[in-house]
Enzyme design. Structure first.
Site, PDB file in Angstrom:
ATOM      1  N   ARG A 141       0.559  -1.730  11.649  1.00 44.48           N
ATOM      2  CA  ARG A 141       0.714  -0.768  10.546  1.00 44.48           C
ATOM      3  C   ARG A 141       1.253   0.593  10.993  1.00 44.48           C
ATOM      4  O   ARG A 141       1.557   1.433  10.149  1.00 44.48           O
ATOM      5  CB  ARG A 141      -0.640  -0.546   9.877  1.00 44.48           C
ATOM      6  CG  ARG A 141      -1.315  -1.811   9.359  1.00 44.48           C
ATOM      7  CD  ARG A 141      -0.606  -2.343   8.121  1.00 44.48           C
ATOM      8  NE  ARG A 141      -1.308  -3.497   7.576  1.00 44.48           N
ATOM      9  CZ  ARG A 141      -2.332  -3.416   6.736  1.00 44.48           C
ATOM     10  NH1 ARG A 141      -2.758  -2.235   6.340  1.00 44.48           N
ATOM     11  NH2 ARG A 141      -2.903  -4.508   6.285  1.00 44.48           N
TER      12      ARG A 141
ATOM     13  N   HIS B 180      -6.631  -2.283  12.761  1.00 46.59           N
ATOM     14  CA  HIS B 180      -6.418  -0.864  13.053  1.00 46.59           C
ATOM     15  C   HIS B 180      -7.140  -0.490  14.339  1.00 46.59           C
ATOM     16  O   HIS B 180      -8.147  -1.101  14.692  1.00 46.59           O
ATOM     17  CB  HIS B 180      -7.010   0.007  11.928  1.00 46.59           C
ATOM     18  CG  HIS B 180      -6.212   0.038  10.665  1.00 46.59           C
ATOM     19  ND1 HIS B 180      -6.751  -0.317   9.452  1.00 46.59           N
ATOM     20  CD2 HIS B 180      -4.936   0.401  10.412  1.00 46.59           C
ATOM     21  CE1 HIS B 180      -5.828  -0.177   8.498  1.00 46.59           C
ATOM     22  NE2 HIS B 180      -4.716   0.255   9.057  1.00 46.59           N
TER      23      HIS B 180
ATOM     24  N   CYS C 215     -12.904   3.531   6.634  1.00 49.18           N
ATOM     25  CA  CYS C 215     -11.798   3.288   5.689  1.00 49.18           C
ATOM     26  C   CYS C 215     -12.083   3.833   4.299  1.00 49.18           C
ATOM     27  O   CYS C 215     -11.170   4.133   3.543  1.00 49.18           O
ATOM     28  CB  CYS C 215     -11.546   1.796   5.540  1.00 49.18           C
ATOM     29  SG  CYS C 215     -11.850   0.837   7.005  1.00 49.18           S
TER      30      CYS C 215
ATOM     31  N   ARG D 189       0.806  -1.214   0.000  1.00 43.28           N
ATOM     32  CA  ARG D 189       0.000   0.000   0.000  1.00 43.28           C
ATOM     33  C   ARG D 189       0.848   1.277   0.000  1.00 43.28           C
ATOM     34  O   ARG D 189       0.285   2.381  -0.079  1.00 43.28           O
ATOM     35  CB  ARG D 189      -0.967  -0.004   1.204  1.00 43.28           C
ATOM     36  CG  ARG D 189      -1.894  -1.222   1.233  1.00 43.28           C
ATOM     37  CD  ARG D 189      -3.097  -1.001   2.125  1.00 43.28           C
ATOM     38  NE  ARG D 189      -3.892   0.120   1.658  1.00 43.28           N
ATOM     39  CZ  ARG D 189      -4.900   0.658   2.326  1.00 43.28           C
ATOM     40  NH1 ARG D 189      -5.233   0.162   3.485  1.00 43.28           N
ATOM     41  NH2 ARG D 189      -5.580   1.686   1.833  1.00 43.28           N
TER      42      ARG D 189
END
Ligand code: CIR
Length: 261
Positions: A135, A166, A253, A89
């Site tokens: 992340r 997340h 998101c 990503r």
């Protein structure tokens, strides 16, 4: 309850390559027509509040690029391009930057070596809460802090519990001092000083919602939690999320929400 107002949102239509998106557990590839239809409903719900929604085109090279929230943080003073912790990503950051520059006079960027994704950042009326995760690391948070503290923002760093992608997988802001959160996340004590509405038992996957102007976009199919929000006075708009959920995606998101400076 105080409204959270945004004049703009950015979304990105899912590419056909979304079937190759990252997923913690493989429960099958998303059905593309259904994913596109749910995405269109989502965009329509944002637009219905009067906001300008900038829909970006699909990016075949980046299967997860529909999850635009992870690649930028949009604050009243400026936007910050994130540095995703998922190697596949990383390139999405450069793709979003020009769209932010077209809207904001100030656009900063996390240069690295640290990592940080928007899905780990909850901006409330009082502070910016960041969950360290697979992340988002300390170095990424430090770089963000150096940018936003001079803008007057206070950062608070907490741990995203293991096994949760997340921080915001398990929580959402409903108004400036109220969050929707799973019991497992709230048990960490990270929401001291906030009013908390818990997701109903077995409905933890509904914790990722968004408050957008007068409405709450909420994943369809979680009736007990939806009833709790309605009982608390929120105008809830259920949006299909079964296909994005196969890629660990939820309501937050799918958009960047902001009022540009
Ligand atoms: C990923 O693993 O990066 C995507 N499949 C899902 C990203 C979801 N984004 C979010 O929760 N903010």
């Amino acid at each position: 309850m105080s409204a959270i107002r945004f004049t703009h949102a950015i979304t990105r239509r899912p590419a056909r390559s979304a079937v190759d998106g990252l997923r913690a557990v493989d429960i099958g590839a998303p059905d593309l027509p259904r994913l596109a239809a749910d995405h269109a409903d989502y965009v329509a719900a944002l637009r219905a509040t009067g906001a300008e929604v900038i829909e970006l085109g699909p990016l075949a090279a980046y299967p997860d690029s529909l999850f635009v929230e992870d690649v930028a943080l949009c604050l009243p003073q400026g936007a910050i391009v994130m540095r995703p912790g998922a190697p596949s990503r990383l390139g999405e950051a450069a793709e979003i930057a020009p769209h932010l520059r077209a809207l904001y006079s100030t656009v900063a960027r996390i240069e690295g070596p640290g990592f940080i994704e928007g899905g780990d950042i909850l901006v409330t009326g009082h502070e910016i809460l960041i969950g360290l995760s697979e992340r988002t690391d300390e170095a990424g948070v430090d770089e963000l802090r150096a940018i936003v503290e001079p803008w007057g923002h206070a950062l608070r760093v907490v741990e995203t519990p293991p096994g949760i992608l997340h921080f915001k997988t398990d929580c959402s802001l409903l108004d400036e001092g109220t969050v929707l959160a799973t019991e497992r996340l709230a048990a960490s004590g990270c929401f001291g000083g906030y009013d908390v509405i818990h997701t109903a038992p077995g409905e933890e996957a509904s914790a990722n919602a968004i408050r957008f102007n007068e409405v709450v976009l909420f994943p369809a199919g979680f009736p007990e939690t939806q009833a709790r929000l309605v009982a608390a006075g929120y105008d809830v708009r259920p949006i299909g999320n079964t296909e994005a959920a196969k890629l660990d995606g939820g309501m937050s998101c799918l958009s960047l929400r902001f009022t540009p400076s």
